[in-house]
Design a protein around this motif. Structure first.
Motif, PDB file in Angstrom:
ATOM      1  N   ASN A 270       0.834  -1.210   0.000  1.00 24.57           N
ATOM      2  CA  ASN A 270       0.000   0.000   0.000  1.00 24.57           C
ATOM      3  C   ASN A 270       0.866   1.256   0.000  1.00 24.57           C
ATOM      4  O   ASN A 270       2.073   1.206   0.250  1.00 24.57           O
ATOM      5  CB  ASN A 270      -0.984   0.006   1.174  1.00 24.57           C
ATOM      6  CG  ASN A 270      -0.290   0.038   2.512  1.00 24.57           C
ATOM      7  OD1 ASN A 270       0.373   1.017   2.857  1.00 24.57           O
ATOM      8  ND2 ASN A 270      -0.429  -1.038   3.285  1.00 24.57           N
ATOM      9  N   GLY A 271       0.216   2.376  -0.277  1.00 23.45           N
ATOM     10  CA  GLY A 271       0.923   3.645  -0.384  1.00 23.45           C
ATOM     11  C   GLY A 271       1.510   4.151   0.919  1.00 23.45           C
ATOM     12  O   GLY A 271       2.565   4.785   0.924  1.00 23.45           O
ATOM     13  N   ALA A 272       0.845   3.889   2.024  1.00 28.59           N
ATOM     14  CA  ALA A 272       1.383   4.336   3.318  1.00 28.59           C
ATOM     15  C   ALA A 272       2.691   3.615   3.631  1.00 28.59           C
ATOM     16  O   ALA A 272       3.649   4.230   4.106  1.00 28.59           O
ATOM     17  CB  ALA A 272       0.362   4.114   4.427  1.00 28.59           C
ATOM     18  N   ALA A 273       2.736   2.314   3.361  1.00 28.90           N
ATOM     19  CA  ALA A 273       3.970   1.553   3.592  1.00 28.90           C
ATOM     20  C   ALA A 273       5.088   2.045   2.674  1.00 28.90           C
ATOM     21  O   ALA A 273       6.253   2.119   3.085  1.00 28.90           O
ATOM     22  CB  ALA A 273       3.720   0.061   3.386  1.00 28.90           C
ATOM     23  N   LEU A 274       4.730   2.398   1.446  1.00 31.64           N
ATOM     24  CA  LEU A 274       5.716   2.948   0.512  1.00 31.64           C
ATOM     25  C   LEU A 274       6.313   4.227   1.070  1.00 31.64           C
ATOM     26  O   LEU A 274       7.532   4.398   1.110  1.00 31.64           O
ATOM     27  CB  LEU A 274       5.048   3.212  -0.843  1.00 31.64           C
ATOM     28  CG  LEU A 274       5.800   4.092  -1.842  1.00 31.64           C
ATOM     29  CD1 LEU A 274       7.158   3.530  -2.182  1.00 31.64           C
ATOM     30  CD2 LEU A 274       4.959   4.280  -3.100  1.00 31.64           C
ATOM     31  N   ARG A 275       5.466   5.118   1.528  1.00 34.64           N
ATOM     32  CA  ARG A 275       5.955   6.396   2.060  1.00 34.64           C
ATOM     33  C   ARG A 275       6.861   6.167   3.257  1.00 34.64           C
ATOM     34  O   ARG A 275       7.922   6.775   3.379  1.00 34.64           O
ATOM     35  CB  ARG A 275       4.767   7.300   2.427  1.00 34.64           C
ATOM     36  CG  ARG A 275       5.183   8.665   2.952  1.00 34.64           C
ATOM     37  CD  ARG A 275       5.933   9.432   1.879  1.00 34.64           C
ATOM     38  NE  ARG A 275       6.514  10.635   2.396  1.00 34.64           N
ATOM     39  CZ  ARG A 275       7.742  10.718   2.915  1.00 34.64           C
ATOM     40  NH1 ARG A 275       8.511   9.659   3.012  1.00 34.64           N
ATOM     41  NH2 ARG A 275       8.202  11.872   3.331  1.00 34.64           N
ATOM     42  N   ASP A 276       6.473   5.271   4.157  1.00 32.79           N
ATOM     43  CA  ASP A 276       7.287   4.979   5.345  1.00 32.79           C
ATOM     44  C   ASP A 276       8.629   4.362   4.962  1.00 32.79           C
ATOM     45  O   ASP A 276       9.659   4.679   5.554  1.00 32.79           O
ATOM     46  CB  ASP A 276       6.536   4.038   6.289  1.00 32.79           C
ATOM     47  CG  ASP A 276       5.328   4.698   6.934  1.00 32.79           C
ATOM     48  OD1 ASP A 276       5.226   5.946   6.913  1.00 32.79           O
ATOM     49  OD2 ASP A 276       4.470   3.948   7.442  1.00 32.79           O
ATOM     50  N   ALA A 277       8.632   3.488   3.964  1.00 33.76           N
ATOM     51  CA  ALA A 277       9.862   2.790   3.564  1.00 33.76           C
ATOM     52  C   ALA A 277      10.924   3.739   3.037  1.00 33.76           C
ATOM     53  O   ALA A 277      12.119   3.487   3.185  1.00 33.76           O
ATOM     54  CB  ALA A 277       9.546   1.725   2.516  1.00 33.76           C
ATOM     55  N   LEU A 278      10.497   4.842   2.452  1.00 33.41           N
ATOM     56  CA  LEU A 278      11.472   5.788   1.906  1.00 33.41           C
ATOM     57  C   LEU A 278      12.384   6.365   2.979  1.00 33.41           C
ATOM     58  O   LEU A 278      13.509   6.768   2.695  1.00 33.41           O
ATOM     59  CB  LEU A 278      10.753   6.910   1.161  1.00 33.41           C
ATOM     60  CG  LEU A 278      10.166   6.480  -0.171  1.00 33.41           C
ATOM     61  CD1 LEU A 278       9.212   7.542  -0.693  1.00 33.41           C
ATOM     62  CD2 LEU A 278      11.264   6.193  -1.176  1.00 33.41           C
ATOM     63  N   ASP A 279      11.913   6.384   4.210  1.00 29.79           N
ATOM     64  CA  ASP A 279      12.737   6.893   5.302  1.00 29.79           C
ATOM     65  C   ASP A 279      13.522   5.782   6.009  1.00 29.79           C
ATOM     66  O   ASP A 279      14.347   6.062   6.861  1.00 29.79           O
ATOM     67  CB  ASP A 279      11.866   7.638   6.311  1.00 29.79           C
ATOM     68  CG  ASP A 279      11.286   8.912   5.714  1.00 29.79           C
ATOM     69  OD1 ASP A 279      11.954   9.523   4.866  1.00 29.79           O
ATOM     70  OD2 ASP A 279      10.161   9.285   6.089  1.00 29.79           O
ATOM     71  N   LEU A 280      13.258   4.534   5.638  1.00 31.18           N
ATOM     72  CA  LEU A 280      13.940   3.406   6.279  1.00 31.18           C
ATOM     73  C   LEU A 280      15.142   2.891   5.498  1.00 31.18           C
ATOM     74  O   LEU A 280      16.028   2.262   6.065  1.00 31.18           O
ATOM     75  CB  LEU A 280      12.958   2.240   6.485  1.00 31.18           C
ATOM     76  CG  LEU A 280      11.778   2.513   7.406  1.00 31.18           C
ATOM     77  CD1 LEU A 280      10.837   1.312   7.409  1.00 31.18           C
ATOM     78  CD2 LEU A 280      12.256   2.819   8.818  1.00 31.18           C
ATOM     79  N   TYR A 281      15.159   3.147   4.195  1.00 32.03           N
ATOM     80  CA  TYR A 281      16.229   2.630   3.334  1.00 32.03           C
ATOM     81  C   TYR A 281      16.978   3.796   2.697  1.00 32.03           C
ATOM     82  O   TYR A 281      16.366   4.670   2.092  1.00 32.03           O
ATOM     83  CB  TYR A 281      15.646   1.730   2.243  1.00 32.03           C
ATOM     84  CG  TYR A 281      14.911   0.534   2.801  1.00 32.03           C
ATOM     85  CD1 TYR A 281      15.595  -0.644   3.070  1.00 32.03           C
ATOM     86  CD2 TYR A 281      13.548   0.590   3.085  1.00 32.03           C
ATOM     87  CE1 TYR A 281      14.934  -1.741   3.594  1.00 32.03           C
ATOM     88  CE2 TYR A 281      12.881  -0.500   3.604  1.00 32.03           C
ATOM     89  CZ  TYR A 281      13.578  -1.664   3.865  1.00 32.03           C
ATOM     90  OH  TYR A 281      12.920  -2.743   4.393  1.00 32.03           O
ATOM     91  N   ASP A 282      18.301   3.779   2.809  1.00 34.38           N
ATOM     92  CA  ASP A 282      19.082   4.888   2.254  1.00 34.38           C
ATOM     93  C   ASP A 282      19.726   4.558   0.911  1.00 34.38           C
ATOM     94  O   ASP A 282      20.460   5.368   0.364  1.00 34.38           O
ATOM     95  CB  ASP A 282      20.137   5.361   3.253  1.00 34.38           C
ATOM     96  CG  ASP A 282      21.112   4.269   3.655  1.00 34.38           C
ATOM     97  OD1 ASP A 282      21.000   3.142   3.154  1.00 34.38           O
ATOM     98  OD2 ASP A 282      21.993   4.559   4.477  1.00 34.38           O
ATOM     99  N   ASP A 283      19.446   3.371   0.385  1.00 27.26           N
ATOM    100  CA  ASP A 283      20.054   2.957  -0.883  1.00 27.26           C
ATOM    101  C   ASP A 283      19.018   2.772  -1.996  1.00 27.26           C
ATOM    102  O   ASP A 283      19.264   2.075  -2.965  1.00 27.26           O
ATOM    103  CB  ASP A 283      20.850   1.670  -0.690  1.00 27.26           C
ATOM    104  CG  ASP A 283      19.996   0.544  -0.128  1.00 27.26           C
ATOM    105  OD1 ASP A 283      18.843   0.799   0.264  1.00 27.26           O
ATOM    106  OD2 ASP A 283      20.487  -0.597  -0.085  1.00 27.26           O
ATOM    107  N   VAL A 284      17.868   3.419  -1.862  1.00 24.30           N
ATOM    108  CA  VAL A 284      16.802   3.284  -2.852  1.00 24.30           C
ATOM    109  C   VAL A 284      17.190   4.046  -4.115  1.00 24.30           C
ATOM    110  O   VAL A 284      17.523   5.226  -4.064  1.00 24.30           O
ATOM    111  CB  VAL A 284      15.457   3.815  -2.304  1.00 24.30           C
ATOM    112  CG1 VAL A 284      14.380   3.776  -3.381  1.00 24.30           C
ATOM    113  CG2 VAL A 284      15.031   3.016  -1.085  1.00 24.30           C
ATOM    114  N   VAL A 285      17.157   3.338  -5.250  1.00 22.41           N
ATOM    115  CA  VAL A 285      17.458   3.964  -6.534  1.00 22.41           C
ATOM    116  C   VAL A 285      16.213   4.172  -7.383  1.00 22.41           C
ATOM    117  O   VAL A 285      16.237   4.942  -8.335  1.00 22.41           O
ATOM    118  CB  VAL A 285      18.514   3.163  -7.335  1.00 22.41           C
ATOM    119  CG1 VAL A 285      19.846   3.155  -6.602  1.00 22.41           C
ATOM    120  CG2 VAL A 285      18.033   1.758  -7.641  1.00 22.41           C
ATOM    121  N   ALA A 286      15.122   3.444  -7.034  1.00 27.35           N
ATOM    122  CA  ALA A 286      13.904   3.572  -7.836  1.00 27.35           C
ATOM    123  C   ALA A 286      12.675   3.147  -7.047  1.00 27.35           C
ATOM    124  O   ALA A 286      12.757   2.343  -6.116  1.00 27.35           O
ATOM    125  CB  ALA A 286      14.007   2.728  -9.098  1.00 27.35           C
TER     126      ALA A 286
END
Length: 121
Positions: free
Chosen positions: A34-50
């Motif tokens: 879901n979108g809420a989990a997506l938003r939260d994950a962006l602050d948990l991982y510092d190596d996201v490229v996409a």
């Protein structure tokens, strides 16, 4: 260097298909429902490229999340792909909204090889 892609789709089969594709091509994948989990994950991982996100999901749409992070320098390096099953005239409207949020729209069925090509460019 580890490269992580966040895949968000409320349809489990679609989410797993996309995640497996990118894992086969050497990416670490965080798959979310879901979108809420997506938003939260962006602050948990510092190596996201996409981000590869479906639009129509519970709690927040993919477009809502993309709009929230657009312009935030913490996420400027992340390539963004919005996926939707829309058809007809709606494609142009959603495509323009995606572009305004710094993303590219891909309609279902998605050609994952095209997304991979953009990621590697």
């Amino acid at each position: 260097m580890k490269k992580t892609i966040i895949v968000a789709d409320d349809e489990e089969a679609q989410r797993e298909l996309v995640a497996e594709y990118f894992e086969r091509h050497g990416f670490t994948v965080v798959a979310l429902a879901n979108g809420a989990a997506l938003r939260d994950a962006l602050d948990l991982y510092d190596d996201v490229v996409a981000i590869v996100t479906d639009n129509n999901m519970p709690l927040r749409t993919g477009l809502q999340v993309l709009r929230e992070i657009h312009g935030d320098p913490r996420y400027a390096h992340i390539k963004r792909f919005l996926v939707s099953g829309v058809q007809g005239m709606t494609v142009g409207v959603l495509g323009a909204w995606a572009e305004d949020a710094g993303a590219r729209l891909f309609t279902k069925p998605v050609d994952l090889a095209q997304i991979l090509k953009v990621l590697r460019s």
